[in-house]
Design a protein around this motif. Structure first.
Motif, PDB file in Angstrom:
ATOM      1  N   SER A 201      28.575  42.551  25.219  1.00 26.80           N
ATOM      2  CA  SER A 201      27.213  42.262  24.769  1.00 26.80           C
ATOM      3  C   SER A 201      26.210  43.136  25.513  1.00 26.80           C
ATOM      4  CB  SER A 201      26.878  40.785  24.998  1.00 26.80           C
ATOM      5  OG  SER A 201      27.702  39.964  24.199  1.00 26.80           O
ATOM      6  N   LEU A 202      26.435  43.351  26.815  1.00 25.50           N
ATOM      7  CA  LEU A 202      25.571  44.253  27.577  1.00 25.50           C
ATOM      8  C   LEU A 202      25.656  45.680  27.039  1.00 25.50           C
ATOM      9  CD1 LEU A 202      26.187  43.021  31.249  1.00 25.50           C
ATOM     10  CD2 LEU A 202      24.075  42.826  29.931  1.00 25.50           C
ATOM     11  N   THR A 203      26.864  46.096  26.679  1.00 26.04           N
ATOM     12  CA  THR A 203      27.045  47.427  26.094  1.00 26.04           C
ATOM     13  C   THR A 203      26.275  47.539  24.781  1.00 26.04           C
ATOM     14  OG1 THR A 203      29.255  47.608  27.071  1.00 26.04           O
ATOM     15  CG2 THR A 203      28.748  49.071  25.233  1.00 26.04           C
ATOM     16  N   GLU A 204      26.319  46.477  23.989  1.00 21.08           N
ATOM     17  CA  GLU A 204      25.600  46.470  22.720  1.00 21.08           C
ATOM     18  C   GLU A 204      24.091  46.586  22.940  1.00 21.08           C
ATOM     19  OE1 GLU A 204      25.851  43.867  18.644  1.00 21.08           O
ATOM     20  OE2 GLU A 204      25.456  42.772  20.502  1.00 21.08           O
ATOM     21  N   MET A 205      23.566  45.921  23.979  1.00 20.05           N
ATOM     22  CA  MET A 205      22.141  45.999  24.294  1.00 20.05           C
ATOM     23  C   MET A 205      21.748  47.415  24.689  1.00 20.05           C
ATOM     24  SD  MET A 205      21.755  42.424  26.424  1.00 20.05           S
ATOM     25  CE  MET A 205      20.145  42.864  27.049  1.00 20.05           C
ATOM     26  N   GLU A 206      22.585  48.069  25.493  1.00 15.22           N
ATOM     27  CA  GLU A 206      22.302  49.444  25.923  1.00 15.22           C
ATOM     28  C   GLU A 206      22.327  50.397  24.724  1.00 15.22           C
ATOM     29  OE1 GLU A 206      25.165  50.330  28.889  1.00 15.22           O
ATOM     30  OE2 GLU A 206      24.229  49.058  30.430  1.00 15.22           O
ATOM     31  N   ILE A 207      23.290  50.190  23.836  1.00 16.78           N
ATOM     32  CA  ILE A 207      23.384  51.032  22.643  1.00 16.78           C
ATOM     33  C   ILE A 207      22.140  50.870  21.773  1.00 16.78           C
ATOM     34  CG2 ILE A 207      24.615  51.285  20.439  1.00 16.78           C
ATOM     35  CD1 ILE A 207      27.209  50.768  21.950  1.00 16.78           C
ATOM     36  N   GLU A 208      21.680  49.636  21.592  1.00 17.13           N
ATOM     37  CA  GLU A 208      20.497  49.387  20.777  1.00 17.13           C
ATOM     38  C   GLU A 208      19.260  50.033  21.398  1.00 17.13           C
ATOM     39  OE1 GLU A 208      17.804  48.045  17.913  1.00 17.13           O
ATOM     40  OE2 GLU A 208      19.962  48.448  17.899  1.00 17.13           O
ATOM     41  N   ASN A 209      19.164  49.974  22.711  1.00 17.14           N
ATOM     42  CA  ASN A 209      18.036  50.613  23.398  1.00 17.14           C
ATOM     43  C   ASN A 209      18.046  52.125  23.171  1.00 17.14           C
ATOM     44  OD1 ASN A 209      15.779  50.449  25.465  1.00 17.14           O
ATOM     45  ND2 ASN A 209      17.170  51.846  26.512  1.00 17.14           N
ATOM     46  N   ASN A 210      19.226  52.730  23.284  1.00 20.04           N
ATOM     47  CA  ASN A 210      19.348  54.177  23.045  1.00 20.04           C
ATOM     48  C   ASN A 210      19.054  54.521  21.589  1.00 20.04           C
ATOM     49  OD1 ASN A 210      20.031  54.714  25.705  1.00 20.04           O
ATOM     50  ND2 ASN A 210      22.227  54.498  25.345  1.00 20.04           N
ATOM     51  N   ARG A 211      19.451  53.623  20.683  1.00 18.83           N
ATOM     52  CA  ARG A 211      19.177  53.865  19.261  1.00 18.83           C
ATOM     53  C   ARG A 211      17.676  53.937  19.002  1.00 18.83           C
ATOM     54  NH1 ARG A 211      17.159  51.907  15.018  1.00 18.83           N
ATOM     55  NH2 ARG A 211      16.524  50.020  16.128  1.00 18.83           N
ATOM     56  N   LYS A 212      16.930  53.025  19.601  1.00 14.97           N
ATOM     57  CA  LYS A 212      15.480  53.007  19.413  1.00 14.97           C
ATOM     58  C   LYS A 212      14.843  54.297  19.935  1.00 14.97           C
ATOM     59  CE  LYS A 212      14.949  47.965  19.599  1.00 14.97           C
ATOM     60  NZ  LYS A 212      14.407  46.819  20.391  1.00 14.97           N
ATOM     61  N   ILE A 213      15.308  54.762  21.079  1.00 14.54           N
ATOM     62  CA  ILE A 213      14.760  55.995  21.660  1.00 14.54           C
ATOM     63  C   ILE A 213      15.046  57.190  20.760  1.00 14.54           C
ATOM     64  CG2 ILE A 213      14.953  57.613  23.593  1.00 14.54           C
ATOM     65  CD1 ILE A 213      15.513  55.175  25.387  1.00 14.54           C
ATOM     66  N   ILE A 214      16.312  57.326  20.340  1.00 15.06           N
ATOM     67  CA  ILE A 214      16.709  58.473  19.511  1.00 15.06           C
ATOM     68  C   ILE A 214      16.040  58.396  18.142  1.00 15.06           C
ATOM     69  CG2 ILE A 214      18.661  59.601  18.376  1.00 15.06           C
ATOM     70  CD1 ILE A 214      20.390  58.669  20.747  1.00 15.06           C
ATOM     71  N   ASN A 215      15.948  57.192  17.572  1.00 18.13           N
ATOM     72  CA  ASN A 215      15.311  57.017  16.260  1.00 18.13           C
ATOM     73  C   ASN A 215      13.836  57.425  16.325  1.00 18.13           C
ATOM     74  OD1 ASN A 215      15.926  55.271  13.507  1.00 18.13           O
ATOM     75  ND2 ASN A 215      13.770  55.283  14.076  1.00 18.13           N
ATOM     76  N   TYR A 216      13.160  57.048  17.393  1.00 21.09           N
ATOM     77  CA  TYR A 216      11.747  57.421  17.565  1.00 21.09           C
ATOM     78  C   TYR A 216      11.601  58.935  17.649  1.00 21.09           C
ATOM     79  CZ  TYR A 216       6.972  57.396  19.398  1.00 21.09           C
ATOM     80  OH  TYR A 216       5.634  57.612  19.578  1.00 21.09           O
ATOM     81  N   ASN A 217      12.480  59.570  18.438  1.00 12.68           N
ATOM     82  CA  ASN A 217      12.445  61.038  18.572  1.00 12.68           C
ATOM     83  C   ASN A 217      12.659  61.725  17.222  1.00 12.68           C
ATOM     84  OD1 ASN A 217      12.094  60.653  21.298  1.00 12.68           O
ATOM     85  ND2 ASN A 217      14.216  61.076  21.835  1.00 12.68           N
ATOM     86  N   LEU A 218      13.570  61.154  16.421  1.00  9.18           N
ATOM     87  CA  LEU A 218      13.835  61.735  15.102  1.00  9.18           C
ATOM     88  C   LEU A 218      12.629  61.558  14.182  1.00  9.18           C
ATOM     89  CD1 LEU A 218      15.874  63.170  13.306  1.00  9.18           C
ATOM     90  CD2 LEU A 218      16.796  60.935  12.648  1.00  9.18           C
TER      91      LEU A 218
END
Length: 437
Positions: A201-218
């Protein structure tokens, strides 16, 4: 009453509706097109092209004839208006005098050693350099979009596998709790599954955080609203086959914008040499001047009280001193041209090493996929075996968890490897100057 309930429900849902994140399905090709259309860097590149074209037009204007016109009114007060020289009769001047003087001149340089022609040709070549810069910027923008797009795709694939893992762990946890209630396993086994669930679950939270960052950059790269959730399509529909290393080197030396720019700059340097040599040549020009002289003091003078002489002229000038003062300038121009050739050789070596590195990296990425596909088959078989043993109370909870972890890690690694291979392919294309292939 029903209307009030409906109104209350709408009121509660309205903030969520207003701030809901919009989604946008995009293929890789669509993302690249959006990035190119909305790139501020490309707009600046176009501005540089327009600037170069303006300079070219200014260089052409230098070959046009020049013309000047002036009109002068002169008023003189003469307090002492009697002049005596020797024993001659005195000369009486008026107390005041007015005069109108006008001039109109046109000049044309017929021959200036070719310097105007060389300036125009040099500026035209530099405009081509600006266009190649814009093409290079377009390649960079395309690659930046591709890189970010693949990063987002990798994150989403990892998130998908983690979600499957969490679903499987939840099922295993229920089974462990049931076994515990039946006295088949210990409380420690249940705790181990709970701990595994928390870690994933912690891994999933980290992945979601990275997704938001990369999605914003895109979103920024594509020039769309920053709250848009981009849903990428699978860019790895098939593994691209590559040709030989030599074929990619040939493409690069033909298509790289920098190589074309070096060729153009060499031509500019050659023109510069000719322009410097032109300093030793004479110049030839012609001109025509029209004068209007009206000393009558009246803006419209009486008949025969003004003159309008017109002159035609031709001039040849030659700065003979340049025959011995210009030679070092020519030497310097030759050195600059040689430096362009040396820079091209250095860059050619850099292109070779860059393409070879990207070519080998792509081959490695392909081989990784083959190995990981084999490892998934092995991990899947191992997971089935340990699942059966655990149900039969032959294997421990640790063994079961380890087998499941290995399987899902292998799945994540495979998805990442596929995305890395796709990006490695575009990196190879970028180093050839043909990323759109």
């Amino acid at each position: 009453m029903i209307s009030r309930i409906k109104l209350s429900a709408i009121t509660l849902l309205l903030p969520g509706m207003l701030y809901a994140q919009s989604t946008k399905n995009l293929t890789l090709a669509e993302a690249i097109q959006l990035g190119i259309e909305n790139s501020k860097n490309l707009k600046r590149s176009q501005n540089k092209i327009d600037e170069s074209i303006a300079k070219l037009n200014m260089a052409k204007d230098n070959a046009l004839p020049t013309a000047e016109a002036s009109f002068l009114y002169n008023h003189a007060e003469i307090p002492t208006n009697q002049l005596s020289i020797g024993g001659a009769n005195p000369i009486h001047l008026p107390n005041r005098a007015d005069a109108f003087i006008g001039t109109l001149g046109v000049k044309e340089l017929l021959y200036g050693g070719g310097k105007l022609k060389y300036a125009e040709e040099s500026t035209r070549l530099l405009t081509e350099v600006a266009r190649l810069d814009a093409d290079k910027d377009k390649e960079e923008i395309s690659y930046a979009v591709i890189n970010t797009y693949y990063s987002l795709f990798k994150i989403l694939q990892s998130k998908k596998v983690v979600a499957q893992n969490l679903e499987s762990i939840a099922s295993q946890l229920k089974q462990a709790e049931r076994f515990f209630s039946q006295g088949i396993v210990t409380k420690n086994d249940v705790l181990r599954f709970q701990l595994q669930q928390a870690n994933v679950s912690l891994t999933e939270m980290e992945i979601e955080n990275n997704r938001k960052i990369i999605n914003y950059n895109l979103d920024i790269l594509l020039g769309i609203n920053e709250d848009t959730e981009v849903i990428p399509a699978d860019p790895n529909e098939r593994i691209k086959t590559v040709g030989t290393l030599t074929s990619y080197l040939d493409i690069a030396f033909t298509n790289r914008q920098e190589m074309k720019q070096f060729d153009i700059r060499n031509k500019v340097a050659d023109i510069n040499i000719k322009s410097v040599k032109a300093n030793t040549l004479p110049t030839v020009g012609v001109g025509a001047d029209l004068y209007y002289i009206n000393p009558s003091g009246k803006f419209i003078p009486p008949t025969n009280q003004f003159i309008m002489p017109m002159t035609l002229s031709a001039n040849v000038s030659w700065n003979i001193g340049t025959l011995w003062t210009n030679k070092h300038k020519i030497t310097d121009a030759h050195i600059q041209q040689k430096d362009v050739a040396i820079q091209k050789d250095i860059f050619s070596d850099q292109v070779k090493t860059e393409i070879n590195r990207n070519y080998q990296n792509y081959q490695l990425a392909i081989n990784k996929i083959k190995v990981l596909e084999t490892s998934i088959a092995q991990a899947l078989e191992n997971d089935k075996l340990l699942a059966s043993k655990y149900k039969n109370n032959v294997a421990s909870a640790i063994d079961r968890i380890d087998a499941e972890t290995l399987l899902y890690q292998a799945k994540i690694n495979l998805e990442l490897a596929k995305a890395d291979a796709g990006l490695a392919y575009y990196t190879l294309l970028k180093s050839t100057g043909k990323i759109s292939e």
